[in-house]
Design an enzyme around this catalytic site. Structure first.
Site, PDB file in Angstrom:
ATOM      1  N   GLU A 142       0.830  -1.217   0.000  1.00  0.00           N
ATOM      2  CA  GLU A 142       0.000   0.000   0.000  1.00  0.00           C
ATOM      3  C   GLU A 142       0.863   1.267   0.000  1.00  0.00           C
ATOM      4  O   GLU A 142       0.849   2.050   0.962  1.00  0.00           O
ATOM      5  CB  GLU A 142      -0.957  -0.008   1.187  1.00  0.00           C
ATOM      6  CG  GLU A 142      -1.986  -1.112   1.102  1.00  0.00           C
ATOM      7  CD  GLU A 142      -3.092  -0.996   2.145  1.00  0.00           C
ATOM      8  OE1 GLU A 142      -2.908  -0.297   3.149  1.00  0.00           O
ATOM      9  OE2 GLU A 142      -4.172  -1.594   1.929  1.00  0.00           O
ATOM     10  N   GLU A 314      -6.389  -8.036  -0.360  1.00  0.00           N
ATOM     11  CA  GLU A 314      -6.839  -8.126   1.036  1.00  0.00           C
ATOM     12  C   GLU A 314      -8.345  -7.894   1.043  1.00  0.00           C
ATOM     13  O   GLU A 314      -8.803  -6.843   0.617  1.00  0.00           O
ATOM     14  CB  GLU A 314      -6.165  -7.059   1.908  1.00  0.00           C
ATOM     15  CG  GLU A 314      -4.647  -7.178   1.950  1.00  0.00           C
ATOM     16  CD  GLU A 314      -3.981  -6.091   2.794  1.00  0.00           C
ATOM     17  OE1 GLU A 314      -4.693  -5.366   3.523  1.00  0.00           O
ATOM     18  OE2 GLU A 314      -2.757  -5.955   2.706  1.00  0.00           O
TER      19      GLU A 314
HETATM   20  C1  GAL Z   1      -4.261  -2.688   5.084  1.00  0.00           C
HETATM   21  C2  GAL Z   1      -2.816  -3.151   5.202  1.00  0.00           C
HETATM   22  C3  GAL Z   1      -2.700  -4.392   6.062  1.00  0.00           C
HETATM   23  C4  GAL Z   1      -3.509  -4.262   7.316  1.00  0.00           C
HETATM   24  C5  GAL Z   1      -4.940  -3.955   6.943  1.00  0.00           C
HETATM   25  C6  GAL Z   1      -5.852  -3.830   8.123  1.00  0.00           C
HETATM   26  O1  GAL Z   1      -4.324  -1.349   4.780  1.00  0.00           O
HETATM   27  O2  GAL Z   1      -2.273  -3.410   3.941  1.00  0.00           O
HETATM   28  O3  GAL Z   1      -1.347  -4.620   6.369  1.00  0.00           O
HETATM   29  O4  GAL Z   1      -2.964  -3.249   8.119  1.00  0.00           O
HETATM   30  O5  GAL Z   1      -4.981  -2.748   6.254  1.00  0.00           O
HETATM   31  O6  GAL Z   1      -7.172  -3.577   7.707  1.00  0.00           O
END
Ligand code: GAL
Length: 656
Positions: A142, A314
């Site tokens: 990110e 994710e």
């Molecule tokens: C994303 C990040 C992850 C984790 C996640 C939590 O932004 O890439 O490492 O922190 O959020 O929701």
């Protein structure tokens, strides 16, 4: 169509790795992303590497038939690096230097940091680049998250000065382009130019725009430094980065040109709904499902960024930790979000995270498993999705396997520079570029219309309708496309209002668009929420809001709708229209429905929360709402997922 998971083996005892891998495979997971924050375990001291643990993890996963996505660890520089080189720390807009103690504490422009990154990435990719189980590489994590792009360091300033010299050649050219005679801002040499932060009042908007462009290029070159090494030593593997939703600190289309096989993004629908611009009642309505258009807005955008290839790296599976309020998703949402992603062309949906961590910053962030390995509600839904995906795969191959490259009827032009321009010169407190784009997108989706999101520099031939909710800088290439196309076109307020240098066009806005639409914007105004402009479009009475361009129509231009005070709300010349204001939801829908019908696109008014998506011969229905809906599929439709009755948080798909 694959399912994946984000896994942090370095955070768990070795004894758990085997059973974790086995349980992942049993659940139907096929890909595992690892390592993106594990620098301190790969290189515990400068130049001393420890790979045995990672060798073991990859082998353990591979033995279960799991494929590995390796993340480079550069989002989390270890203490030894920061200790030796404190100048790699980034500086915030207010001039404060960030401390060690979380993540992303590095200056993206730092040459020193880039050298350390290149070294660890090269070590890693030489070791695992040809490993048969490692199928893809993610750079960093990110980029720009936590406001770390732009960064305001001395290194960034020096590199910005060089960048400007390359762009302008002569300092006089820069002074002219920016209008630096204003307030005696003239420079005598490029080395005198600072960063646009910490000025008593606004810095020159042209200064800001060039700084944003520079920082965007820095972000892309930071990725490319790693990407080039990955390409060299990991042949045939997919190269990707995990972008964020609604994140515009750099131009993602330009980033993609620096080397990217897949645009991956991180989908957190519920917290995103909490932190965006929605009114409280809207946040309340979608508190446990997320707004129905938040996932697909980003799927459609990132499919464009990835030139057809998109992953969800994710995916939220339960409550997270980072919004003001973090409710548990309602039953069914993990499954619904997964199918929504596949219906929009995702090749992979990877869940965050395998197991909730009982320590450190994300203790309150759930995952597929509780800290004691109890499968969570989201985890149980994944088991169901995995069975469905396995059963569905043949239908997908038969009916939609080439469809990821298909065109939607509508091209929506999304422009990063537009967002930067509006942020720099908002003019009205509630004029928000992404909000405006989202409102247009959402209006189309509520009428059953599929949308592709594209750069204003993209080739839009073949689309029936091309819309730009706002496009301050209109590229010449787009003007040429208007002249040569048969599409219907609609531009929103502020379009053509600025030159590339962030100045007002000599012929007044809409500048280059005047070649297609003979109008002049004599003045523009922003409107406080209580100033609403009555207007009726196709029998729908509503209001213009937030902004109005006062347009003088020239020869050949018709007024498609006028405000109560007589000023044009829509002006049109042949296939090209401009809306001069932002509109409330009902009015916007009336306008976009009119354009869609004129473009020959079917309009299907869907109930609240119900969404339709086409993929090849597959038709998907998603019900984000509270009320069951009977899908209007043809009588002989063959349902391959669910059935005609689509309950709340449910999904259906049929073949046409
Ligand atoms: C994303 C990040 C992850 C984790 C996640 C939590 O932004 O890439 O490492 O922190 O959020 O929701």
């Amino acid at each position: 169509m694959r399912l994946g998971v984000c896994y942090y083996p370095e955070q768990w005892p070795r004894e758990k790795w085997e059973s974790d891998a086995r349980r992942m495979a049993e659940l139907g997971i096929r890909r595992v992303r690892i390592a993106e924050f594990a620098w301190s375990r790969m290189e515990p001291e400068a130049g001393r590497y420890e790979w045995e643990w990672l060798d073991t993890v990859i082998d353990v996963l591979a033995r279960q038939g799991l494929e590995v996505v390796l993340g480079t660890p550069t989002a989390a520089p270890p203490m030894w690096l920061v200790h030796q080189h404190p100048d790699v720390l980034p500086v915030a807009q207010n001039g404060m230097t960030y401390n060690f103690g979380s993540r992303r504490h590095y200056d993206i422009s730092s040459d020193v940091y880039r050298q350390y990154c290149a070294r660890i990435v090269e070590q890693m990719v030489r070791r695992y680049g040809r490993h048969p189980a490692v199928v893809a590489w993610q750079t960093d994590n990110e980029l720009g998250c936590h406001d770390t792009v732009p960064t305001y360091t001395e290194v960034a300033r020096a590199r910005f000065a060089q960048w400007l010299e390359t762009r302008y050649g002569e300092i006089g050219a820069l002074n002219d382009a920016w209008g630096n005679v204003f307030w005696s801002m003239e420079y005598r040499g490029f080395d005198e130019i600072g960063l646009p932060n910490r000025t008593p009042t606004d810095a020159n908007p042209s200064h800001w725009l060039d700084f944003r462009r520079f920082m965007s290029a820095e972000t892309a070159s930071f990725h490319a430094l790693q990407g080039d090494l990955i390409r060299e030593h990991a042949p045939g593997r997919d190269l990707l980065h995990n972008f964020m939703g609604f994140f515009t600190a750099f131009d993602h289309y330009e980033f993609a040109k620096s080397g990217l096989d897949v645009a991956a993004w991180d989908s957190y629908p519920i917290p995103r709904t909490e932190v965006l611009w929605f009114d409280d009642d809207v946040k309340h309505r979608w508190a446990r499902s997320g707004h129905p258009d938040i996932p697909s807005f980003n799927h459609d955008l990132y499919r464009g960024v990835g030139r057809g290839r998109m992953w969800v790296m994710e995916q939220q599976v339960g409550p997270v930790n980072w919004a003001p309020y973090n409710p548990i998703p309602k039953a069914g949402m993990t499954r619904l979000w997964t199918w929504d992603a596949f219906a929009h062309g995702a090749e992979l949906v990877s869940y965050f995270r395998w197991r909730q961590a009982p320590f450190a910053q994300e203790q309150m962030h759930s995952g597929i498993n509780a800290p004691d390995d109890t499968l969570t509600a989201g985890g149980h839904e994944i088991a169901r999705v995995a069975r469905e995906v396995a059963a569905f795969e043949s239908e997908f191959v038969a009916n939609a396997s080439n469809a990821r490259q298909q065109r939607a009827p509508v091209a929506l032009l999304f422009d990063y520079e537009a967002d930067w321009i509006v942020q720099t010169q908002r003019h009205g407190a509630d004029f928000d570029y992404q909000r405006l784009v989202f409102e247009w997108y959402s209006a189309f989706r509520s009428m059953g219309i599929d949308v592709d999101m594209l750069s204003p520099h993209a080739d839009v031939s073949g689309y029936a309708l091309v819309v730009a909710p706002s496009l301050p800088i209109v590229p010449d290439s787009l003007v040429a496309q208007i002249a040569n196309s048969n599409a219907q076109w609609l531009f929103g307020p502020r379009s053509g209002s600025r030159t590339r240098d962030f100045t007002i066009p000599a012929t007044l806005p809409p500048g280059p668009l005047q070649a297609a639409l003979n109008v002049r914007v004599l003045q523009s105004e922003s409107l406080r929420p209580t100033l609403r402009l009555g207007v009726t479009i196709d029998g729908v009475a509503g209001h213009g809001l937030r902004w109005r361009d006062h347009v003088e129509a020239g020869g050949g231009v018709t007024v498609g709708a006028a405000f109560d005070d007589g000023l044009p709300a829509i002006v049109q010349s042949g296939r090209v229209r401009m809306a001069t204001a932002c509109f409330d939801d009902a009015l916007l829908r009336a306008l976009l429905a009119r354009c869609a019908r004129e473009a020959g696109i079917d309009v299907i008014m869907l109930p609240e929360g119900v969404r339709l998506q086409r993929l090849g011969r597959l038709r998907f229905i998603f019900n984000y709402g509270e009320v069951a809906w009977r899908a209007n599929a043809p009588d002989n439709a063959r349902f391959v997922l669910g059935n005609r009755e689509v309950g709340p948080a449910d999904v259906a798909a049929w073949v046409v």
